[in-house]
Every structure is written in C-alpha cells, then in structure tokens.
Motif scaffolding. Structure first.
Motif, PDB file in Angstrom:
ATOM      1  N   PHE A   1       0.267  17.447  20.062  1.00 26.11           N
ATOM      2  CA  PHE A   1      -0.003  16.360  21.006  1.00 26.11           C
ATOM      3  C   PHE A   1       1.105  16.258  22.044  1.00 26.11           C
ATOM      4  O   PHE A   1       0.870  16.160  23.250  1.00 26.11           O
ATOM      5  N   ALA A   2       2.344  16.269  21.559  1.00 25.80           N
ATOM      6  CA  ALA A   2       3.499  16.096  22.451  1.00 25.80           C
ATOM      7  C   ALA A   2       3.629  17.250  23.437  1.00 25.80           C
ATOM      8  O   ALA A   2       3.952  17.045  24.613  1.00 25.80           O
ATOM      9  N   ARG A   3       3.366  18.452  22.963  1.00 27.57           N
ATOM     10  CA  ARG A   3       3.541  19.633  23.815  1.00 27.57           C
ATOM     11  C   ARG A   3       2.373  19.854  24.761  1.00 27.57           C
ATOM     12  O   ARG A   3       2.566  20.157  25.941  1.00 27.57           O
ATOM     13  N   GLY A   4       1.153  19.710  24.239  1.00 27.64           N
ATOM     14  CA  GLY A   4      -0.010  20.094  25.029  1.00 27.64           C
ATOM     15  C   GLY A   4      -0.756  18.967  25.710  1.00 27.64           C
ATOM     16  O   GLY A   4      -1.572  19.213  26.607  1.00 27.64           O
ATOM     17  N   LYS A   5      -0.515  17.726  25.252  1.00 36.29           N
ATOM     18  CA  LYS A   5      -1.150  16.539  25.854  1.00 36.29           C
ATOM     19  C   LYS A   5      -2.675  16.530  25.711  1.00 36.29           C
ATOM     20  O   LYS A   5      -3.341  15.751  26.387  1.00 36.29           O
ATOM     21  N   ALA A   6      -3.223  17.381  24.859  1.00 37.25           N
ATOM     22  CA  ALA A   6      -4.675  17.411  24.673  1.00 37.25           C
ATOM     23  C   ALA A   6      -5.093  16.376  23.639  1.00 37.25           C
ATOM     24  O   ALA A   6      -4.296  15.973  22.781  1.00 37.25           O
ATOM     25  N   VAL A   7      -6.344  15.956  23.723  1.00 41.65           N
ATOM     26  CA  VAL A   7      -6.922  15.037  22.747  1.00 41.65           C
ATOM     27  C   VAL A   7      -8.210  15.654  22.214  1.00 41.65           C
ATOM     28  O   VAL A   7      -8.701  16.660  22.744  1.00 41.65           O
ATOM     29  N   VAL A   8      -8.740  15.061  21.163  1.00 48.53           N
ATOM     30  CA  VAL A   8     -10.004  15.533  20.607  1.00 48.53           C
ATOM     31  C   VAL A   8     -11.080  15.494  21.696  1.00 48.53           C
ATOM     32  O   VAL A   8     -11.208  14.514  22.436  1.00 48.53           O
ATOM     33  N   GLY A   9     -11.832  16.592  21.804  1.00 43.32           N
ATOM     34  CA  GLY A   9     -12.866  16.683  22.818  1.00 43.32           C
ATOM     35  C   GLY A   9     -12.463  17.494  24.035  1.00 43.32           C
ATOM     36  O   GLY A   9     -13.305  17.799  24.887  1.00 43.32           O
ATOM     37  N   ASP A  10     -11.176  17.869  24.119  1.00 47.35           N
ATOM     38  CA  ASP A  10     -10.708  18.673  25.261  1.00 47.35           C
ATOM     39  C   ASP A  10     -10.980  20.165  25.077  1.00 47.35           C
ATOM     40  O   ASP A  10     -10.715  20.961  25.969  1.00 47.35           O
ATOM     41  N   LYS A  11     -11.485  20.571  23.909  1.00 50.53           N
ATOM     42  CA  LYS A  11     -11.771  21.981  23.595  1.00 50.53           C
ATOM     43  C   LYS A  11     -10.474  22.769  23.451  1.00 50.53           C
ATOM     44  O   LYS A  11     -10.198  23.726  24.186  1.00 50.53           O
ATOM     45  N   THR A  12      -9.670  22.348  22.474  1.00 54.75           N
ATOM     46  CA  THR A  12      -8.397  23.014  22.187  1.00 54.75           C
ATOM     47  C   THR A  12      -8.200  23.070  20.671  1.00 54.75           C
ATOM     48  O   THR A  12      -9.029  22.604  19.898  1.00 54.75           O
ATOM     49  N   MET A  13      -7.045  23.571  20.253  1.00 51.81           N
ATOM     50  CA  MET A  13      -6.710  23.610  18.837  1.00 51.81           C
ATOM     51  C   MET A  13      -6.668  22.211  18.228  1.00 51.81           C
ATOM     52  O   MET A  13      -6.823  22.055  17.006  1.00 51.81           O
ATOM     53  N   VAL A  14      -6.483  21.194  19.051  1.00 56.40           N
ATOM     54  CA  VAL A  14      -6.480  19.814  18.559  1.00 56.40           C
ATOM     55  C   VAL A  14      -7.803  19.473  17.873  1.00 56.40           C
ATOM     56  O   VAL A  14      -7.834  18.700  16.911  1.00 56.40           O
ATOM     57  N   ASP A  15      -8.891  20.054  18.356  1.00 54.42           N
ATOM     58  CA  ASP A  15     -10.199  19.765  17.769  1.00 54.42           C
ATOM     59  C   ASP A  15     -10.342  20.323  16.360  1.00 54.42           C
ATOM     60  O   ASP A  15     -11.176  19.841  15.590  1.00 54.42           O
ATOM     61  N   ALA A  16      -9.554  21.310  16.007  1.00 50.68           N
ATOM     62  CA  ALA A  16      -9.544  21.826  14.638  1.00 50.68           C
ATOM     63  C   ALA A  16      -8.469  21.144  13.799  1.00 50.68           C
ATOM     64  O   ALA A  16      -8.679  20.835  12.621  1.00 50.68           O
ATOM     65  N   LEU A  17      -7.317  20.881  14.395  1.00 49.56           N
ATOM     66  CA  LEU A  17      -6.182  20.361  13.638  1.00 49.56           C
ATOM     67  C   LEU A  17      -6.339  18.881  13.299  1.00 49.56           C
ATOM     68  O   LEU A  17      -5.931  18.449  12.215  1.00 49.56           O
TER      69      LEU A  17
END
Length: 208
Positions: free
Chosen positions: A118-134
């Motif tokens: 979160f801190a590094r990439g600033k992405a949130v759920v729904g942005d289509k990134t590793m955040v959606d899996a993690l």
C-alpha cells in the motif's frame, strides 16, 4: 509446531522453483497488459535469492525475510522489485526476532507485507494489481485459526480467487492503466505471481 528459519528457507526454495516453472506464463500475462518482463524479473530475483541462501542462511525467520527483501530490491527490475522488496521488508519487521512463526505471526507478516505494498504502490482493491490478491489473503490468514499451514493455505486459496478477480477489471494503476478498457480480460501478472508464491509457501508448510 512453529515455522523456523530453516522452514522459511525451504518454502522460499519451493517458491523459486514455482517462479521458474511459471516464468513463461508470467511473461505472457505481462505481455498482454505490461512490458513483458515480469516473469523474467521474478525468475532472476529468486535465482539470486537461492545463491544468497546457499552462501549464508540467516538464523531467524525475520532475518530470512529481510534477506529476501534486499535481494529482490537489488535484482528484480520494474515495479515488482520495490513492491515485493517492501512487502518482505515489512513482513520481516512484523515478525521481529521471533525464533519461530505460528499462525498468528504468519497473519501479522502478511498484514505487514500488504501495508508495505500500500505504502509503496498506492493501489487499492479494484485497481487490478497484486493488492487484489494480497488483500483477501491477509483477511483469510487472520481468520484462520491454528497452524502455520492453516493460515497459509487459507491465504493461498483467497489469493488465487483474488488474482482471478482481476481478469475483468480495468487497470487503474501501473503500465496496464495506459490501455484503459483494453486491459480488461487479462489477469494481472502481479496478482498471479502473488498467488503463486503464497501457494508455494502453503504447499511447503503442509509438507513440513
């Protein structure tokens, strides 16, 4: 029975083998919506990690995770290096000097990893990134009661579903976002690699 530094090293060796096995798949996924280097970057990073683990394996789980972080940051190109490196660094900080990890510490490590992403990439759920899996992986691990194996198995299952959920998404972060609507219909490579790593860790824990 807790997860020792040696167990973490075993899991990372399994993960390196999985990254090697799926290198071409990750290249294809990244070719569709990125710059086609994710698979090779991940393979290079985990190959370097194996060399460093062979040279002098650390004596606590936290130190092992820190070694992963510094290796990936220095050897993995693109966005994945800083993101995965920060994830493992925060995971290392979360478990501290504990000689062994239990299910609760695994959940804490995964939460630390997510906070780092979160801190590094600033992405949130729904942005289509590793955040959606993690993100679902963290929730599942925290809800799983009991062993390291149970926590990691729950996390891996949730990450697989999370990675699959990125297929219809329109990317809002990273290189894929430049494609707009054309990014839909493809799994995010970072979400896929996150899912693969967690499955490798879960399988290793199940065999321990």
């Amino acid at each position: 029975m807790g997860c020792t530094a040696a167990d973490v090293v075993t899991a990372l060796r399994a993960a390196a083998a999985v990254v090697q096995e799926h290198r071409d798949e990750l290249v294809r996924l990244d070719q569709a919506i990125g710059d086609a280097d994710h698979g090779e970057n991940m393979r290079r990073g985990f190959t370097a990690l194996l060399s460093r683990l062979d040279a002098e394996p650390p004596d606590t789980p936290g130190k092992v995770l820190k070694l992963v972080a510094t290796t990936l940051i220095s050897t993995v190109g693109g966005a994945a290096g800083p993101l995965y490196g920060t994830a493992f660094l925060r995971a290392s900080a979360a478990v501290g000097d504990a000689p062994e990890l239990d299910g609760a510490l695994i959940a804490r490590a995964l939460q630390g990893a997510l906070d780092g992403v979160f801190a590094r990439g600033k992405a949130v759920v729904g942005d289509k990134t590793m955040v959606d899996a993690l993100t679902p992986a963290v929730t599942a691990a925290a809800s799983a009661e009991g062993s390291v194996s149970a926590a990691l198995s729950a996390a891996a299952d949730a990450a697989a579903e999370g990675a699959e959920s990125t297929v219809p998404m329109v990317a809002r972060k990273g290189r894929a976002s430049y494609l707009g609507e054309r990014s839909a219909g493809h799994m995010d490579p970072g979400a896929r690699s996150t899912s693969l790593l967690l499955r490798a860790f879960a399988d290793a824990a199940a065999k321990a």
